[in-house]
Design a protein around this motif. Structure first.
Motif, PDB file in Angstrom:
ATOM      1  N   GLY A 114       0.822  -1.198   0.000  1.00  0.00           N
ATOM      2  CA  GLY A 114       0.000   0.000   0.000  1.00  0.00           C
ATOM      3  C   GLY A 114       0.860   1.253   0.000  1.00  0.00           C
ATOM      4  N   GLY A 115       2.126   1.113   0.248  1.00  0.00           N
ATOM      5  CA  GLY A 115       3.055   2.229   0.165  1.00  0.00           C
ATOM      6  C   GLY A 115       2.904   3.301   1.217  1.00  0.00           C
ATOM      7  N   GLU A 116       2.200   3.020   2.288  1.00  0.00           N
ATOM      8  CA  GLU A 116       2.008   4.023   3.328  1.00  0.00           C
ATOM      9  C   GLU A 116       3.125   3.950   4.359  1.00  0.00           C
ATOM     10  N   THR A 117       3.394   5.088   4.973  1.00  0.00           N
ATOM     11  CA  THR A 117       4.379   5.169   6.043  1.00  0.00           C
ATOM     12  C   THR A 117       3.644   5.056   7.374  1.00  0.00           C
ATOM     13  N   ILE A 118       4.183   4.265   8.281  1.00  0.00           N
ATOM     14  CA  ILE A 118       3.573   4.120   9.605  1.00  0.00           C
ATOM     15  C   ILE A 118       3.807   5.423  10.374  1.00  0.00           C
ATOM     16  N   PRO A 119       2.744   6.087  10.828  1.00  0.00           N
ATOM     17  CA  PRO A 119       2.921   7.338  11.582  1.00  0.00           C
ATOM     18  C   PRO A 119       3.346   7.052  13.026  1.00  0.00           C
TER      19      PRO A 119
END
Length: 151
Positions: A61-66
């Protein structure tokens, strides 16, 4: 309700029931405090990892973990650990020993998702380390709490 019997002695709730409730509540309070410490420690460790260049980008999904995500997940699974510890205190003959085995096993299982995530080496290594931070806070704290409440 307390009542006075013929001998003038005040009768109250069964001491075993009160003692058990006190032990369970004490363990839960200890666990909540440890959870807060684990949340802060994990979030600070994640911030430190970010500061040295770890991006926490997961390819699915290419998201960065906040950063707040680390605190939320740590808090959730720490509460799961508290529930397990309280249940073992209530229903196990050797709650501390069984808790340590259970918690260490679950921590080892928690290594699987980062290893399968496909993230780069730095992110995977940081995520594995970040699983150890709350474990290092929660497991000894709850095990000690279980030992002092069963001795």
């Amino acid at each position: 309700m307390n009542r006075m019997n013929d001998t003038g002695v005040v009768a109250g709730p069964a001491s075993g029931e009160t003692s058990r409730t006190h032990r369970l509540r004490g363990l839960a309070v200890t666990g909540v405090i440890a959870t807060l410490v684990a949340m802060v420690a994990t979030t600070l460790a994640a911030a430190l990892a970010q500061a040295v260049g770890v991006d926490f980008k997961v390819p699915d999904g290419g998201e960065t973990i906040p950063l707040p995500g680390f605190a939320v997940v740590t808090g959730f699974f720490s509460v799961v650990g508290i529930v397990i510890a309280v249940a073992l205190l209530r229903w196990s003959a050797r709650p501390a020993e069984r808790f340590v085995w259970t918690a260490v096993s679950l921590t080892a299982i928690s290594f699987v998702p980062p290893l399968l995530s496909g993230a780069n080496t730095a992110t995977t290594t940081a995520l594995l380390g970040l699983h150890l931070v709350p474990a290092a806070v929660m497991i000894p704290t709850l095990a000690r709490g279980l030992r002092t409440r069963t001795d």
